[in-house]
Design a protein around this motif. Structure first.
Motif, PDB file in Angstrom:
ATOM      1  N   LEU A   1      29.801  35.261  35.314  1.00  0.00           N
ATOM      2  CA  LEU A   1      30.243  34.218  36.235  1.00  0.00           C
ATOM      3  C   LEU A   1      31.733  34.367  36.545  1.00  0.00           C
ATOM      4  O   LEU A   1      32.157  34.241  37.698  1.00  0.00           O
ATOM      5  CB  LEU A   1      29.948  32.840  35.643  1.00  0.00           C
ATOM      6  CG  LEU A   1      30.219  31.647  36.538  1.00  0.00           C
ATOM      7  CD1 LEU A   1      29.307  31.682  37.756  1.00  0.00           C
ATOM      8  CD2 LEU A   1      29.998  30.364  35.764  1.00  0.00           C
ATOM      9  N   SER A   2      32.523  34.677  35.530  1.00  0.00           N
ATOM     10  CA  SER A   2      33.954  34.896  35.733  1.00  0.00           C
ATOM     11  C   SER A   2      34.210  36.108  36.607  1.00  0.00           C
ATOM     12  O   SER A   2      35.089  36.095  37.477  1.00  0.00           O
ATOM     13  CB  SER A   2      34.656  35.080  34.389  1.00  0.00           C
ATOM     14  OG  SER A   2      34.527  33.924  33.604  1.00  0.00           O
ATOM     15  N   VAL A   3      33.445  37.173  36.400  1.00  0.00           N
ATOM     16  CA  VAL A   3      33.606  38.388  37.211  1.00  0.00           C
ATOM     17  C   VAL A   3      33.247  38.107  38.666  1.00  0.00           C
ATOM     18  O   VAL A   3      33.973  38.502  39.585  1.00  0.00           O
ATOM     19  CB  VAL A   3      32.746  39.541  36.637  1.00  0.00           C
ATOM     20  CG1 VAL A   3      32.670  40.701  37.607  1.00  0.00           C
ATOM     21  CG2 VAL A   3      33.299  39.998  35.295  1.00  0.00           C
ATOM     22  N   VAL A   4      32.142  37.413  38.887  1.00  0.00           N
ATOM     23  CA  VAL A   4      31.729  37.096  40.259  1.00  0.00           C
ATOM     24  C   VAL A   4      32.766  36.210  40.937  1.00  0.00           C
ATOM     25  O   VAL A   4      33.107  36.413  42.111  1.00  0.00           O
ATOM     26  CB  VAL A   4      30.332  36.434  40.253  1.00  0.00           C
ATOM     27  CG1 VAL A   4      29.997  35.834  41.606  1.00  0.00           C
ATOM     28  CG2 VAL A   4      29.274  37.434  39.827  1.00  0.00           C
ATOM     29  N   PHE A   5      33.288  35.241  40.226  1.00  0.00           N
ATOM     30  CA  PHE A   5      34.314  34.361  40.788  1.00  0.00           C
ATOM     31  C   PHE A   5      35.577  35.144  41.151  1.00  0.00           C
ATOM     32  O   PHE A   5      36.143  34.963  42.234  1.00  0.00           O
ATOM     33  CB  PHE A   5      34.643  33.244  39.794  1.00  0.00           C
ATOM     34  CG  PHE A   5      35.678  32.281  40.289  1.00  0.00           C
ATOM     35  CD1 PHE A   5      35.365  31.370  41.281  1.00  0.00           C
ATOM     36  CD2 PHE A   5      36.966  32.298  39.773  1.00  0.00           C
ATOM     37  CE1 PHE A   5      36.330  30.471  41.745  1.00  0.00           C
ATOM     38  CE2 PHE A   5      37.925  31.415  40.235  1.00  0.00           C
ATOM     39  CZ  PHE A   5      37.603  30.505  41.225  1.00  0.00           C
ATOM     40  N   ALA A   6      36.005  36.044  40.263  1.00  0.00           N
ATOM     41  CA  ALA A   6      37.205  36.834  40.524  1.00  0.00           C
ATOM     42  C   ALA A   6      37.012  37.761  41.723  1.00  0.00           C
ATOM     43  O   ALA A   6      37.893  37.876  42.578  1.00  0.00           O
ATOM     44  CB  ALA A   6      37.578  37.647  39.285  1.00  0.00           C
ATOM     45  N   VAL A   7      35.858  38.411  41.803  1.00  0.00           N
ATOM     46  CA  VAL A   7      35.588  39.312  42.928  1.00  0.00           C
ATOM     47  C   VAL A   7      35.521  38.531  44.234  1.00  0.00           C
ATOM     48  O   VAL A   7      36.046  38.980  45.264  1.00  0.00           O
ATOM     49  CB  VAL A   7      34.294  40.111  42.680  1.00  0.00           C
ATOM     50  CG1 VAL A   7      33.839  40.843  43.929  1.00  0.00           C
ATOM     51  CG2 VAL A   7      34.494  41.104  41.532  1.00  0.00           C
ATOM     52  N   THR A   8      34.926  37.352  44.208  1.00  0.00           N
ATOM     53  CA  THR A   8      34.863  36.515  45.406  1.00  0.00           C
ATOM     54  C   THR A   8      36.262  36.124  45.873  1.00  0.00           C
ATOM     55  O   THR A   8      36.567  36.178  47.071  1.00  0.00           O
ATOM     56  CB  THR A   8      34.024  35.255  45.134  1.00  0.00           C
ATOM     57  OG1 THR A   8      32.726  35.659  44.702  1.00  0.00           O
ATOM     58  CG2 THR A   8      33.909  34.387  46.360  1.00  0.00           C
ATOM     59  N   CYS A   9      37.127  35.752  44.932  1.00  0.00           N
ATOM     60  CA  CYS A   9      38.503  35.399  45.293  1.00  0.00           C
ATOM     61  C   CYS A   9      39.234  36.598  45.892  1.00  0.00           C
ATOM     62  O   CYS A   9      39.963  36.456  46.884  1.00  0.00           O
ATOM     63  CB  CYS A   9      39.256  34.889  44.073  1.00  0.00           C
ATOM     64  SG  CYS A   9      38.703  33.259  43.536  1.00  0.00           S
ATOM     65  N   ILE A  10      39.036  37.775  45.314  1.00  0.00           N
ATOM     66  CA  ILE A  10      39.692  38.978  45.829  1.00  0.00           C
ATOM     67  C   ILE A  10      39.211  39.285  47.238  1.00  0.00           C
ATOM     68  O   ILE A  10      40.012  39.595  48.131  1.00  0.00           O
ATOM     69  CB  ILE A  10      39.449  40.163  44.880  1.00  0.00           C
ATOM     70  CG1 ILE A  10      40.222  39.951  43.583  1.00  0.00           C
ATOM     71  CG2 ILE A  10      39.847  41.482  45.532  1.00  0.00           C
ATOM     72  CD1 ILE A  10      39.865  40.931  42.485  1.00  0.00           C
ATOM     73  N   VAL A  11      37.900  39.178  47.470  1.00  0.00           N
ATOM     74  CA  VAL A  11      37.356  39.456  48.805  1.00  0.00           C
ATOM     75  C   VAL A  11      37.901  38.462  49.820  1.00  0.00           C
ATOM     76  O   VAL A  11      38.258  38.836  50.949  1.00  0.00           O
ATOM     77  CB  VAL A  11      35.817  39.435  48.767  1.00  0.00           C
ATOM     78  CG1 VAL A  11      35.221  39.409  50.158  1.00  0.00           C
ATOM     79  CG2 VAL A  11      35.296  40.632  47.989  1.00  0.00           C
ATOM     80  N   ILE A  12      38.027  37.205  49.446  1.00  0.00           N
ATOM     81  CA  ILE A  12      38.560  36.189  50.357  1.00  0.00           C
ATOM     82  C   ILE A  12      40.018  36.486  50.689  1.00  0.00           C
ATOM     83  O   ILE A  12      40.429  36.420  51.858  1.00  0.00           O
ATOM     84  CB  ILE A  12      38.394  34.786  49.749  1.00  0.00           C
ATOM     85  CG1 ILE A  12      36.923  34.386  49.761  1.00  0.00           C
ATOM     86  CG2 ILE A  12      39.236  33.751  50.500  1.00  0.00           C
ATOM     87  CD1 ILE A  12      36.614  33.109  49.011  1.00  0.00           C
ATOM     88  N   VAL A  13      40.819  36.841  49.685  1.00  0.00           N
ATOM     89  CA  VAL A  13      42.234  37.124  49.924  1.00  0.00           C
ATOM     90  C   VAL A  13      42.399  38.368  50.792  1.00  0.00           C
ATOM     91  O   VAL A  13      43.194  38.375  51.746  1.00  0.00           O
ATOM     92  CB  VAL A  13      42.985  37.273  48.582  1.00  0.00           C
ATOM     93  CG1 VAL A  13      44.372  37.837  48.786  1.00  0.00           C
ATOM     94  CG2 VAL A  13      43.060  35.932  47.871  1.00  0.00           C
ATOM     95  N   VAL A  14      41.644  39.421  50.498  1.00  0.00           N
ATOM     96  CA  VAL A  14      41.739  40.651  51.299  1.00  0.00           C
ATOM     97  C   VAL A  14      41.270  40.390  52.732  1.00  0.00           C
ATOM     98  O   VAL A  14      41.901  40.838  53.693  1.00  0.00           O
ATOM     99  CB  VAL A  14      40.937  41.785  50.631  1.00  0.00           C
ATOM    100  CG1 VAL A  14      40.791  42.974  51.560  1.00  0.00           C
ATOM    101  CG2 VAL A  14      41.607  42.211  49.335  1.00  0.00           C
ATOM    102  N   GLY A  15      40.180  39.646  52.882  1.00  0.00           N
ATOM    103  CA  GLY A  15      39.690  39.325  54.214  1.00  0.00           C
ATOM    104  C   GLY A  15      40.692  38.498  55.012  1.00  0.00           C
ATOM    105  O   GLY A  15      40.916  38.752  56.200  1.00  0.00           O
ATOM    106  N   ALA A  16      41.296  37.515  54.368  1.00  0.00           N
ATOM    107  CA  ALA A  16      42.299  36.697  55.059  1.00  0.00           C
ATOM    108  C   ALA A  16      43.509  37.533  55.451  1.00  0.00           C
ATOM    109  O   ALA A  16      44.067  37.365  56.539  1.00  0.00           O
ATOM    110  CB  ALA A  16      42.724  35.537  54.165  1.00  0.00           C
ATOM    111  N   THR A  17      43.909  38.460  54.587  1.00  0.00           N
ATOM    112  CA  THR A  17      45.029  39.344  54.902  1.00  0.00           C
ATOM    113  C   THR A  17      44.709  40.220  56.104  1.00  0.00           C
ATOM    114  O   THR A  17      45.544  40.393  57.008  1.00  0.00           O
ATOM    115  CB  THR A  17      45.378  40.221  53.684  1.00  0.00           C
ATOM    116  OG1 THR A  17      45.670  39.379  52.576  1.00  0.00           O
ATOM    117  CG2 THR A  17      46.562  41.114  53.965  1.00  0.00           C
ATOM    118  N   ILE A  18      43.500  40.761  56.151  1.00  0.00           N
ATOM    119  CA  ILE A  18      43.103  41.602  57.282  1.00  0.00           C
ATOM    120  C   ILE A  18      43.076  40.786  58.569  1.00  0.00           C
ATOM    121  O   ILE A  18      43.552  41.247  59.615  1.00  0.00           O
ATOM    122  CB  ILE A  18      41.738  42.259  57.005  1.00  0.00           C
ATOM    123  CG1 ILE A  18      41.889  43.316  55.915  1.00  0.00           C
ATOM    124  CG2 ILE A  18      41.140  42.868  58.265  1.00  0.00           C
ATOM    125  CD1 ILE A  18      40.586  43.891  55.416  1.00  0.00           C
TER     126      ILE A  18
END
Length: 54
Positions: free
Chosen positions: A19-36
């Motif tokens: 659950l922690s891994v999925v949450f961390a990956v989701t946060c990373i994808v959101i931040v990278v997507g927002a940056t793009i």
């Protein structure tokens, strides 16, 4: 010290870890997507608008 002889405690710990891994990956994808999106809006959109207006 944990007694990992009980499978239910082990499965619970593994579930929390996933659950922690999925949450961390989701946060990373959101931040990278927002940056793009921000970068494309700063540099991509003005160029596209100038092509359309010409």
């Amino acid at each position: 010290m944990q007694d990992w002889d009980d499978d239910s405690d082990y499965r619970s710990a593994v579930g929390c870890a996933w659950l922690s891994v999925v949450f961390a990956v989701t946060c990373i994808v959101i931040v990278v997507g927002a940056t793009i999106v921000v970068l494309l809006s700063l540099w991509g959109m003005p160029g596209m608008l100038s092509l359309i207006s010409d």
